[in-house]
Design a protein around this motif. Structure first.
Motif, PDB file in Angstrom:
ATOM      1  N   LEU A   1     -13.454  -2.165   0.051  1.00 13.72           N
ATOM      2  CA  LEU A   1     -13.231  -3.359   0.867  1.00 13.72           C
ATOM      3  C   LEU A   1     -11.778  -3.833   0.758  1.00 13.72           C
ATOM      4  N   PHE A   2     -11.157  -3.600  -0.371  1.00 13.04           N
ATOM      5  CA  PHE A   2      -9.779  -4.049  -0.608  1.00 13.04           C
ATOM      6  C   PHE A   2      -8.768  -2.916  -0.484  1.00 13.04           C
ATOM      7  N   GLY A   3      -9.096  -1.871   0.214  1.00 13.44           N
ATOM      8  CA  GLY A   3      -8.154  -0.780   0.455  1.00 13.44           C
ATOM      9  C   GLY A   3      -7.851   0.075  -0.760  1.00 13.44           C
ATOM     10  N   GLY A   4      -8.732   0.075  -1.740  1.00 16.17           N
ATOM     11  CA  GLY A   4      -8.505   0.870  -2.939  1.00 16.17           C
ATOM     12  C   GLY A   4      -7.591   0.204  -3.955  1.00 16.17           C
ATOM     13  N   PHE A   5      -7.217  -1.052  -3.722  1.00 16.01           N
ATOM     14  CA  PHE A   5      -6.364  -1.770  -4.656  1.00 16.01           C
ATOM     15  C   PHE A   5      -7.143  -2.198  -5.887  1.00 16.01           C
ATOM     16  N   GLY A   6      -6.452  -2.225  -7.017  1.00 19.06           N
ATOM     17  CA  GLY A   6      -6.969  -2.865  -8.197  1.00 19.06           C
ATOM     18  C   GLY A   6      -6.539  -4.328  -8.167  1.00 19.06           C
ATOM     19  N   LEU A   7      -6.988  -5.097  -9.132  1.00 16.59           N
ATOM     20  CA  LEU A   7      -6.659  -6.523  -9.173  1.00 16.59           C
ATOM     21  C   LEU A   7      -5.155  -6.783  -9.255  1.00 16.59           C
ATOM     22  N   PRO A   8      -4.390  -6.072 -10.096  1.00 19.50           N
ATOM     23  CA  PRO A   8      -2.947  -6.347 -10.152  1.00 19.50           C
ATOM     24  C   PRO A   8      -2.237  -6.106  -8.823  1.00 19.50           C
ATOM     25  N   ALA A   9      -2.589  -5.039  -8.129  1.00 15.45           N
ATOM     26  CA  ALA A   9      -1.944  -4.740  -6.849  1.00 15.45           C
ATOM     27  C   ALA A   9      -2.323  -5.769  -5.789  1.00 15.45           C
TER      28      ALA A   9
ATOM     29  N   LYS B   1       0.831  -1.208   0.000  1.00 16.45           N
ATOM     30  CA  LYS B   1       0.000   0.000   0.000  1.00 16.45           C
ATOM     31  C   LYS B   1       0.863   1.254   0.000  1.00 16.45           C
ATOM     32  N   SER B   2       1.990   1.185   0.711  1.00 14.72           N
ATOM     33  CA  SER B   2       2.838   2.373   0.792  1.00 14.72           C
ATOM     34  C   SER B   2       3.879   2.457  -0.328  1.00 14.72           C
ATOM     35  N   THR B   3       4.090   1.395  -1.076  1.00 18.84           N
ATOM     36  CA  THR B   3       5.156   1.422  -2.079  1.00 18.84           C
ATOM     37  C   THR B   3       4.696   1.271  -3.527  1.00 18.84           C
ATOM     38  N   ILE B   4       3.521   0.753  -3.777  1.00 18.43           N
ATOM     39  CA  ILE B   4       3.066   0.578  -5.164  1.00 18.43           C
ATOM     40  C   ILE B   4       2.682   1.936  -5.738  1.00 18.43           C
ATOM     41  N   LYS B   5       3.216   2.241  -6.910  1.00 13.40           N
ATOM     42  CA  LYS B   5       3.025   3.564  -7.506  1.00 13.40           C
ATOM     43  C   LYS B   5       1.573   3.787  -7.938  1.00 13.40           C
ATOM     44  N   TYR B   6       0.947   2.799  -8.566  1.00 17.19           N
ATOM     45  CA  TYR B   6      -0.436   2.915  -9.023  1.00 17.19           C
ATOM     46  C   TYR B   6      -1.253   1.762  -8.431  1.00 17.19           C
ATOM     47  N   PRO B   7      -1.663   1.855  -7.181  1.00 18.56           N
ATOM     48  CA  PRO B   7      -2.353   0.730  -6.544  1.00 18.56           C
ATOM     49  C   PRO B   7      -3.770   0.487  -7.064  1.00 18.56           C
ATOM     50  N   SER B   8      -4.378   1.475  -7.694  1.00 26.65           N
ATOM     51  CA  SER B   8      -5.763   1.297  -8.136  1.00 26.65           C
ATOM     52  C   SER B   8      -5.875   1.135  -9.643  1.00 26.65           C
ATOM     53  N   SER B   9      -4.862   0.547 -10.273  1.00 31.80           N
ATOM     54  CA  SER B   9      -4.903   0.377 -11.730  1.00 31.80           C
ATOM     55  C   SER B   9      -5.960  -0.662 -12.116  1.00 31.80           C
ATOM     56  N   GLU B  10      -6.380  -0.583 -13.351  1.00 37.32           N
ATOM     57  CA  GLU B  10      -7.434  -1.468 -13.870  1.00 37.32           C
ATOM     58  C   GLU B  10      -6.905  -2.870 -14.103  1.00 37.32           C
ATOM     59  N   PRO B  11      -7.697  -3.891 -14.040  1.00 34.28           N
ATOM     60  CA  PRO B  11      -9.123  -3.932 -13.751  1.00 34.28           C
ATOM     61  C   PRO B  11      -9.392  -3.733 -12.265  1.00 34.28           C
ATOM     62  N   ALA B  12     -10.485  -3.064 -11.996  1.00 31.39           N
ATOM     63  CA  ALA B  12     -10.854  -2.771 -10.618  1.00 31.39           C
ATOM     64  C   ALA B  12     -11.532  -3.990  -9.992  1.00 31.39           C
ATOM     65  N   LEU B  13     -11.490  -4.045  -8.693  1.00 35.38           N
ATOM     66  CA  LEU B  13     -12.176  -5.094  -7.959  1.00 35.38           C
ATOM     67  C   LEU B  13     -13.630  -4.700  -7.743  1.00 35.38           C
ATOM     68  N   PRO B  14     -14.509  -5.667  -7.453  1.00 36.28           N
ATOM     69  CA  PRO B  14     -15.937  -5.348  -7.312  1.00 36.28           C
ATOM     70  C   PRO B  14     -16.230  -4.292  -6.243  1.00 36.28           C
ATOM     71  N   SER B  15     -15.544  -4.343  -5.128  1.00 32.87           N
ATOM     72  CA  SER B  15     -15.759  -3.367  -4.058  1.00 32.87           C
ATOM     73  C   SER B  15     -14.396  -2.817  -3.647  1.00 32.87           C
ATOM     74  N   PRO B  16     -13.912  -1.772  -4.317  1.00 26.85           N
ATOM     75  CA  PRO B  16     -12.557  -1.277  -4.066  1.00 26.85           C
ATOM     76  C   PRO B  16     -12.318  -0.842  -2.624  1.00 26.85           C
TER      77      PRO B  16
END
Length: 86
Positions: free
Chosen positions: A53-61, A36-51
């Motif tokens: 709930l997953f801390g704003g992460f996308g599927l790759p993160a 969470k503190s080191t990934i540059k783009y944590p919310s990149s696509e594809p998005a998760l169903p409930s972002p």
């Protein structure tokens, strides 16, 4: 010669226990916090169903942090087993 060396290096098998599961969960939480503190783009696509709930992460993160957490968890569990702590 090689077979006897390999047999001598083998350890006792590690049985799953709740302690092993708790260690894996804790290490995965640490890996997610690190990601969470080191990934540059944590919310990149594809998005998760409930972002949220997953801390704003996308599927790759999410996949990257949990894979990293499992790799760390295996190392911690095997290391503690080798030291005789679990």
């Amino acid at each position: 010669m090689l077979t006897s060396t390999l047999l001598a290096a083998a350890t006792t098998p590690l049985q799953w226990s709740p302690t092993v599961g708790i260690i894996m969960i804790i290490v995965n939480i640490i890996a997610i916090a690190f990601g969470k503190s080191t990934i540059k783009y944590p919310s990149s696509e594809p998005a998760l169903p409930s972002p949220n709930l997953f801390g704003g992460f996308g599927l790759p993160a999410l996949l990257a942090t949990t894979a990293f957490g499992h790799i760390l968890g295996v190392g911690v569990i095997l290391g503690l087993h080798n030291l005789g702590r679990i």
